[in-house]
Design a protein around this motif. Structure first.
Motif, PDB file in Angstrom:
ATOM      1  N   MET A 276       0.854  -1.192   0.000  1.00  0.00           N
ATOM      2  CA  MET A 276       0.000   0.000   0.000  1.00  0.00           C
ATOM      3  C   MET A 276       0.882   1.230   0.000  1.00  0.00           C
ATOM      4  SD  MET A 276      -3.132   0.955   2.570  1.00  0.00           S
ATOM      5  CE  MET A 276      -3.962  -0.550   2.122  1.00  0.00           C
ATOM      6  N   THR A 277       0.748   2.080  -0.986  1.00  0.00           N
ATOM      7  CA  THR A 277       1.609   3.240  -1.140  1.00  0.00           C
ATOM      8  C   THR A 277       0.950   4.476  -0.573  1.00  0.00           C
ATOM      9  OG1 THR A 277       0.700   3.842  -3.285  1.00  0.00           O
ATOM     10  CG2 THR A 277       2.469   2.219  -3.280  1.00  0.00           C
ATOM     11  N   THR A 278       1.708   5.573  -0.548  1.00  0.00           N
ATOM     12  CA  THR A 278       1.142   6.830  -0.048  1.00  0.00           C
ATOM     13  C   THR A 278      -0.018   7.302  -0.905  1.00  0.00           C
ATOM     14  OG1 THR A 278       2.774   8.071  -1.341  1.00  0.00           O
ATOM     15  CG2 THR A 278       3.310   7.599   0.946  1.00  0.00           C
ATOM     16  N   SER A 279      -0.053   6.927  -2.155  1.00  0.00           N
ATOM     17  CA  SER A 279      -1.128   7.393  -3.026  1.00  0.00           C
ATOM     18  C   SER A 279      -2.400   6.582  -2.874  1.00  0.00           C
ATOM     19  CB  SER A 279      -0.665   7.348  -4.492  1.00  0.00           C
ATOM     20  OG  SER A 279      -0.369   6.033  -4.865  1.00  0.00           O
ATOM     21  N   SER A 280      -2.340   5.479  -2.116  1.00  0.00           N
ATOM     22  CA  SER A 280      -3.530   4.635  -1.993  1.00  0.00           C
ATOM     23  C   SER A 280      -4.058   4.607  -0.566  1.00  0.00           C
ATOM     24  CB  SER A 280      -3.211   3.217  -2.469  1.00  0.00           C
ATOM     25  OG  SER A 280      -2.168   2.645  -1.712  1.00  0.00           O
ATOM     26  N   ALA A 281      -3.895   5.731   0.163  1.00  0.00           N
ATOM     27  CA  ALA A 281      -4.331   5.775   1.553  1.00  0.00           C
ATOM     28  C   ALA A 281      -5.834   5.629   1.671  1.00  0.00           C
ATOM     29  CB  ALA A 281      -3.880   7.082   2.191  1.00  0.00           C
ATOM     30  N   GLU A 282      -6.563   5.880   0.560  1.00  0.00           N
ATOM     31  CA  GLU A 282      -8.021   5.801   0.643  1.00  0.00           C
ATOM     32  C   GLU A 282      -8.538   4.390   0.351  1.00  0.00           C
ATOM     33  OE1 GLU A 282      -6.935   7.113  -3.573  1.00  0.00           O
ATOM     34  OE2 GLU A 282      -6.236   7.397  -1.514  1.00  0.00           O
ATOM     35  N   THR A 283      -7.677   3.451   0.022  1.00  0.00           N
ATOM     36  CA  THR A 283      -8.095   2.082  -0.265  1.00  0.00           C
ATOM     37  C   THR A 283      -8.431   1.355   1.036  1.00  0.00           C
ATOM     38  OG1 THR A 283      -6.658   2.033  -2.207  1.00  0.00           O
ATOM     39  CG2 THR A 283      -7.417  -0.080  -1.349  1.00  0.00           C
ATOM     40  N   ALA A 284      -9.614   0.757   1.104  1.00  0.00           N
ATOM     41  CA  ALA A 284     -10.059   0.122   2.340  1.00  0.00           C
ATOM     42  C   ALA A 284      -9.217  -1.105   2.652  1.00  0.00           C
ATOM     43  CB  ALA A 284     -11.528  -0.253   2.222  1.00  0.00           C
ATOM     44  N   PHE A 285      -8.847  -1.237   3.915  1.00  0.00           N
ATOM     45  CA  PHE A 285      -8.086  -2.386   4.413  1.00  0.00           C
ATOM     46  C   PHE A 285      -9.075  -3.407   4.940  1.00  0.00           C
ATOM     47  CE2 PHE A 285      -5.701  -4.424   7.969  1.00  0.00           C
ATOM     48  CZ  PHE A 285      -4.661  -4.972   7.225  1.00  0.00           C
ATOM     49  N   ALA A 286      -8.923  -4.648   4.509  1.00  0.00           N
ATOM     50  CA  ALA A 286      -9.936  -5.655   4.821  1.00  0.00           C
ATOM     51  C   ALA A 286      -9.695  -6.375   6.135  1.00  0.00           C
ATOM     52  CB  ALA A 286     -10.009  -6.676   3.679  1.00  0.00           C
ATOM     53  N   GLY A 287      -8.484  -6.253   6.714  1.00  0.00           N
ATOM     54  CA  GLY A 287      -8.155  -7.022   7.897  1.00  0.00           C
ATOM     55  C   GLY A 287      -8.732  -6.435   9.176  1.00  0.00           C
ATOM     56  N   ASP A 288      -8.491  -7.155  10.295  1.00  0.00           N
ATOM     57  CA  ASP A 288      -8.939  -6.672  11.589  1.00  0.00           C
ATOM     58  C   ASP A 288      -7.802  -5.921  12.286  1.00  0.00           C
ATOM     59  OD1 ASP A 288      -7.178  -8.626  12.490  1.00  0.00           O
ATOM     60  OD2 ASP A 288      -8.755 -10.002  13.158  1.00  0.00           O
ATOM     61  N   ALA A 289      -8.010  -5.565  13.561  1.00  0.00           N
ATOM     62  CA  ALA A 289      -7.028  -4.758  14.277  1.00  0.00           C
ATOM     63  C   ALA A 289      -5.687  -5.474  14.398  1.00  0.00           C
ATOM     64  CB  ALA A 289      -7.564  -4.398  15.662  1.00  0.00           C
ATOM     65  N   SER A 290      -5.697  -6.768  14.639  1.00  0.00           N
ATOM     66  CA  SER A 290      -4.436  -7.500  14.769  1.00  0.00           C
ATOM     67  C   SER A 290      -3.684  -7.518  13.440  1.00  0.00           C
ATOM     68  CB  SER A 290      -4.686  -8.927  15.264  1.00  0.00           C
ATOM     69  OG  SER A 290      -5.474  -9.660  14.344  1.00  0.00           O
ATOM     70  N   ASP A 291      -4.420  -7.623  12.331  1.00  0.00           N
ATOM     71  CA  ASP A 291      -3.789  -7.556  11.012  1.00  0.00           C
ATOM     72  C   ASP A 291      -3.189  -6.173  10.775  1.00  0.00           C
ATOM     73  OD1 ASP A 291      -4.597 -10.176  10.351  1.00  0.00           O
ATOM     74  OD2 ASP A 291      -6.547  -9.441   9.651  1.00  0.00           O
ATOM     75  N   ALA A 292      -3.918  -5.147  11.217  1.00  0.00           N
ATOM     76  CA  ALA A 292      -3.437  -3.775  11.049  1.00  0.00           C
ATOM     77  C   ALA A 292      -2.163  -3.535  11.848  1.00  0.00           C
ATOM     78  CB  ALA A 292      -4.521  -2.783  11.472  1.00  0.00           C
ATOM     79  N   LEU A 293      -2.113  -4.042  13.080  1.00  0.00           N
ATOM     80  CA  LEU A 293      -0.903  -3.896  13.894  1.00  0.00           C
ATOM     81  C   LEU A 293       0.269  -4.630  13.249  1.00  0.00           C
ATOM     82  CD1 LEU A 293      -2.529  -4.343  17.403  1.00  0.00           C
ATOM     83  CD2 LEU A 293      -1.403  -2.254  16.584  1.00  0.00           C
ATOM     84  N   ALA A 294       0.009  -5.801  12.686  1.00  0.00           N
ATOM     85  CA  ALA A 294       1.072  -6.539  11.990  1.00  0.00           C
ATOM     86  C   ALA A 294       1.550  -5.766  10.765  1.00  0.00           C
ATOM     87  CB  ALA A 294       0.566  -7.925  11.588  1.00  0.00           C
TER      88      ALA A 294
END
Length: 306
Positions: free
Chosen positions: A1-19
């Motif tokens: 995920m690049t700086t230009s795609s900050a608006e792309t939704a992340f499908a994972g949960d909080a633990s995935d986000a922390l990883a």
């Protein structure tokens, strides 16, 4: 995920986000990886999230492939997603999703994160600073919020009179680090981004003009007046480090080690400038990896034995 795609939704949960934040930080944060050695295990993931936010924000603001108006548009989208982390809705980016998870357990406040984004907006609109007070105002957006985030992450009081004193000391250290980097990067900032953080009124006070800076960078030469001016700036940064290091006695040992490491690292930058006889026009002063590793070990030993 690049700086230009900050608006792309992340499908994972909080633990995935922390990883995701941990992986991003390890790819982009060599200095932070050293610092993270000394963190309590339970704070490593939250610190990865905070560091990831800071690094990602700066990457948007400095994206070499984007024009200033494009960077501003991306910063606006980035802030809109940050706001979701604090208003109860689901952020789209994993960094902000991780921050939302951390903020549920730690007293993180939105203001420092907003200010860091605003610093990057300012970089798109302003590239010269008339006075040192103007530079300090920039540091209050670009550097000081990071220290405030860390104090909040450690759940260290920042609201009482004693807490505000801690913030004042943290701000001194963060400002010192910021201006030390500015003085180190005079050449790079001018060539890469046409930015000059040296106060223009102080340049004039030392008999210098912006043409002297440009010519010195072009010719890899350094006027004696510039060396005198830079000696003054280095001494000023050291004064901020001296004030800020009082915070070491106000925080837990693990955090004190990191504070000492950052302070020693910033002072190493000042020493590198001094070794070049205060010439930051001809080449960028550098602090080597061995020096950084030695500073980390020294900070740990000094404070563990204190």
């Amino acid at each position: 995920m690049t700086t230009s795609s900050a608006e792309t939704a992340f499908a994972g949960d909080a633990s995935d986000a922390l990883a995701w934040c941990r992986s991003y930080t390890r790819r982009h944060g060599e200095n932070f990886t050293v610092v993270s050695w000394f963190l309590p295990r339970e704070l490593r993931a939250p610190m990865f999230a905070v560091y990831g936010f800071c690094r990602f924000t700066d990457n948007i603001g400095d994206d070499p492939d984007a024009a200033p108006d494009q960077r501003l548009e991306r910063l606006d989208k980035w802030q809109a997603d940050l706001e979701r982390a604090f208003d109860g809705s689901r952020p789209q980016h994993p960094i902000n999703l991780a921050l939302q998870h951390v903020a549920a357990d730690k007293p993180l406040r939105l203001d420092p994160f907003r200010r860091l984004i605003e610093a990057n907006r300012l970089d798109q609109r302003k590239n010269r600073y008339e006075t040192f007070q103007d530079v300090l105002a920039y540091c209050d957006l670009s550097a000081n919020p990071v220290g405030e985030m860390v104090l909040q992450l450690w759940d260290i009081d920042t609201e009482t009179d004693e807490g505000r004193y801690r913030v004042e000391l943290s701000d001194a250290t963060c400002t010192a680090l910021q201006i030390a980097n500015h003085w180190q990067d005079v050449r790079r900032d001018y060539l890469d981004e046409d930015r000059l953080y040296l106060p223009l009124d102080e340049l004039r006070g030392f008999g210098l003009s912006e043409d002297d800076i440009a010519n010195g960078i072009r010719d890899r030469s350094c006027p004696e007046a510039f060396r005198e001016m830079m000696r003054f700036q280095v001494d000023r940064a050291e004064a901020y480090f001296r004030k800020g290091e009082r915070l070491v006695d106000e925080v837990p040992t693990e955090l004190a080690i990191d504070l000492r490491l950052f302070t020693d690292g910033g002072r190493a930058v000042l020493k590198a400038i001094e070794r070049q006889n205060y010439d930051t026009l001809g080449r960028r002063p550098r602090v080597g990896k061995l020096t950084r590793a030695w500073l980390a070990a020294r900070a740990a030993v000094q404070l563990k034995l204190a």
